[in-house]
Design a protein around this motif. Structure first.
Motif, PDB file in Angstrom:
ATOM      1  N   GLU A  44      20.839  -1.838  66.291  1.00  0.00           N
ATOM      2  CA  GLU A  44      21.631  -1.762  65.215  1.00  0.00           C
ATOM      3  C   GLU A  44      22.143  -3.420  65.184  1.00  0.00           C
ATOM      4  O   GLU A  44      22.512  -4.069  66.312  1.00  0.00           O
ATOM      5  N   ALA A  92      33.892  -7.852  65.046  1.00  0.00           N
ATOM      6  CA  ALA A  92      33.754  -6.688  64.339  1.00  0.00           C
ATOM      7  C   ALA A  92      33.456  -6.954  62.770  1.00  0.00           C
ATOM      8  O   ALA A  92      33.798  -8.022  62.235  1.00  0.00           O
ATOM      9  N   HIS A  96      20.995 -12.909  61.021  1.00  0.00           N
ATOM     10  CA  HIS A  96      19.946 -12.536  62.117  1.00  0.00           C
ATOM     11  C   HIS A  96      18.629 -13.190  61.739  1.00  0.00           C
ATOM     12  O   HIS A  96      18.039 -13.433  62.771  1.00  0.00           O
ATOM     13  N   ASN A 153      18.465  -7.784  73.076  1.00  0.00           N
ATOM     14  CA  ASN A 153      19.312  -6.874  72.688  1.00  0.00           C
ATOM     15  C   ASN A 153      20.352  -6.536  73.757  1.00  0.00           C
ATOM     16  O   ASN A 153      20.254  -6.698  74.812  1.00  0.00           O
ATOM     17  N   PRO A 161      25.116  -6.011  74.209  1.00  0.00           N
ATOM     18  CA  PRO A 161      26.374  -5.531  73.655  1.00  0.00           C
ATOM     19  C   PRO A 161      26.926  -6.760  73.071  1.00  0.00           C
ATOM     20  O   PRO A 161      27.904  -6.869  72.139  1.00  0.00           O
ATOM     21  N   GLU A 162      26.654  -8.012  73.539  1.00  0.00           N
ATOM     22  CA  GLU A 162      27.095  -9.362  72.887  1.00  0.00           C
ATOM     23  C   GLU A 162      26.086 -10.164  72.095  1.00  0.00           C
ATOM     24  O   GLU A 162      26.349 -11.014  71.613  1.00  0.00           O
ATOM     25  N   ARG A 217      24.586  -6.598  64.894  1.00  0.00           N
ATOM     26  CA  ARG A 217      25.988  -6.961  65.077  1.00  0.00           C
ATOM     27  C   ARG A 217      26.510  -8.114  64.201  1.00  0.00           C
ATOM     28  O   ARG A 217      27.493  -8.392  64.140  1.00  0.00           O
ATOM     29  N   CYS A 254      21.562  -8.206  68.093  1.00  0.00           N
ATOM     30  CA  CYS A 254      21.290  -6.988  67.758  1.00  0.00           C
ATOM     31  C   CYS A 254      21.723  -5.893  69.175  1.00  0.00           C
ATOM     32  O   CYS A 254      21.572  -6.378  70.399  1.00  0.00           O
ATOM     33  N   ASP A 255      22.157  -4.971  69.045  1.00  0.00           N
ATOM     34  CA  ASP A 255      22.824  -4.112  70.089  1.00  0.00           C
ATOM     35  C   ASP A 255      21.768  -3.171  70.847  1.00  0.00           C
ATOM     36  O   ASP A 255      20.620  -3.235  70.380  1.00  0.00           O
ATOM     37  N   ASN A 307      31.825 -15.329  62.909  1.00  0.00           N
ATOM     38  CA  ASN A 307      30.978 -15.116  63.984  1.00  0.00           C
ATOM     39  C   ASN A 307      30.172 -16.479  63.935  1.00  0.00           C
ATOM     40  O   ASN A 307      30.050 -17.089  63.085  1.00  0.00           O
ATOM     41  N   GLY A 364      31.185 -11.476  69.820  1.00  0.00           N
ATOM     42  CA  GLY A 364      30.625 -10.561  69.061  1.00  0.00           C
ATOM     43  C   GLY A 364      31.488  -9.980  67.794  1.00  0.00           C
ATOM     44  O   GLY A 364      31.260  -8.747  67.694  1.00  0.00           O
TER      45      GLY A 364
END
Length: 426
Positions: A316, A407, A324, A305, A307-308, A318, A311-312, A355, A405
């Motif tokens: 949640e 958006a 996933h 998990n 920020p990159e 990403r 899963c953040d 992505n 990552g």
């Protein structure tokens, strides 16, 4: 042809020799029906975590051979598991009691015993509180199943429980199995089971845009257990697969070559067979980052998990749920060898952000996704992806690449994900 026996009429015979019995294993289909005998590649690579989670059963046939001599009252027990000889004579501890495949008189083995078992029985013993040890019993409870921390090898075990006059099987009454401490065990085939993803991790994953594609690069440690790589991708704004055509691995394919396998890709939401397991201990329940998907969490990749990551820190997603889950529809590269450190991806639309994730897999086809999502937008003013691999991406070329990552992923519901049709190209 059925085996024939010369039955001892007065004194009980010594333990049978392993050569007195023929044990054959079979690949099965979704229904557990025998398809073909297992060959060396099946023994070495086929029993992976995906097939365990799907419950693709392993078929077995036990046949007493011609010329063997037994007392007519001899009763043979057949077990499946790890260290069965030790587990039978010790209190439940490191080795739980093994599952029971058969418990019958010699005459039954003369006719031949056939069955099929869930792969989890190879790696996990039966919970002490289980009301049954029957490998085909609906109420048999295993200590665990398909754990991603498990790998090893074992085979069928056979014992004569009355050979030394003591009830139940004792270590010296086992005459067939993979344990080197047992006598005369040459030639006993073992099944390797591997539910672990690769232990080796790649580093420094980057992406550069190109004309109609991208170039991904990464770094490798000097050694490890990776057999190969695939790149998966999605449209950053929608989570949709780009629709590149890489056929999904078939159920009967043997790993060790150029595929990874997941339960979602093999059997979807409907496993072929299931086993009951004792409740797992969760030391930190209801905690994001414990690696257990719990109520209120869209994902939980444990240490991955971030920020990159996929899963953040708030559990949640990403990326889309299907990416996933490593759905094969998202595959956008062919097999990349274990020595590979870069790849060109073709067939993408210029001006659209994508992505990308890198998936490594071992010889058994167990996948491990790199814990970083990278994003880039193909650009028609740039060189082709193959040109990027030739090292012509110069200064300023990477400035069009998105930050790691990207958006705007599509938040698909779980129900929608489960409703996706599983592609099977035959």
């Amino acid at each position: 042809m059925l085996a024939t026996f010369s039955l001892a009429g007065t004194a009980r015979a010594e333990l049978p020799a392993p050569a007195d019995f023929s044990v054959s294993y079979y690949v099965t289909d979704e229904s557990g029906e025998f398809v073909r005998p297992m060959v060396e590649r099946d023994f070495r690579y086929a029993t992976n975590r995906a097939r365990c989670e799907c419950g693709q059963r392993i078929g077995v046939q036990i046949q007493a051979k011609d010329g063997a001599e037994f007392d007519s009252s001899t009763r043979i027990q057949a077990f499946l598991g790890t260290k069965c000889a030790t587990a039978e004579s010790s209190p439940p501890g490191q080795f739980l009691p093994c599952g029971v495949l058969a418990d019958a008189l010699v005459a039954t083995f003369v006719q031949g015993v056939m069955g099929a078992f869930h792969p989890a029985f190879l790696a996990s013993g039966v919970d002490p509180a289980s009301p049954s040890r029957d490998v085909a019993g609906a109420d048999t409870i295993l200590g665990s199943a398909c754990s991603d921390k498990v790998a090893g090898q074992t085979s069928l075990w056979l014992c004569d429980p009355a050979a030394n006059g003591t009830a139940n099987c004792q270590p010296d009454e086992f005459f067939y199995g993979p344990d080197g401490a047992l006598s005369q065990l040459s030639g006993v085939p073992s099944i390797l089971y591997d539910f672990q993803p690769p232990l080796m991790e790649v580093k420094e994953l980057t992406v550069e845009p190109a004309d109609g594609g991208v170039v991904l690069r990464w770094e490798l440690p000097s050694s490890g257990d990776i057999q190969g790589f695939r790149v998966l991708c999605e449209e950053a704004a929608t989570g949709a697969s780009p629709g590149l055509d890489f056929p999904t691995p078939e159920l009967g394919e043997v790993p060790g070559t150029d595929h990874y396998f997941t339960a979602g890709n093999l059997c979807g939401a409907q496993p072929f067979s299931t086993v009951k397991t004792a409740p797992a201990d969760v030391t930190d329940p209801d905690t994001c980052g414990n690696g257990v998907l719990e109520a209120g969490e869209a994902c939980d990749d444990g240490d991955d998990n971030g920020p990159e990551g996929l899963c953040d820190e708030s559990c949640e997603l990403r990326v889309s749920p299907s990416l996933h889950a490593l759905d094969w529809d998202h595959v956008c590269s062919d097999h990349i060898t274990f020595r590979g450190t870069d790849v060109a991806i073709h067939g993408l639309e210029n001006g659209k952000a994508y992505n990308f994730v890198l998936v490594s897999y071992d010889m058994a086809g167990n996948p491990r996704v790199h814990d970083k999502v990278v994003t880039a937008t193909p650009d028609g003013s740039l060189p082709s992806p193959d040109g990027g691999l030739e090292g012509i991406s110069g200064e300023g070329c990477a400035c069009a690449a998105g930050e790691s990552g990207g958006a705007g992923v599509l938040a698909l519901s779980l129900a929608a994900l489960l409703g996706l049709a599983r592609r099977r190209r035959r």
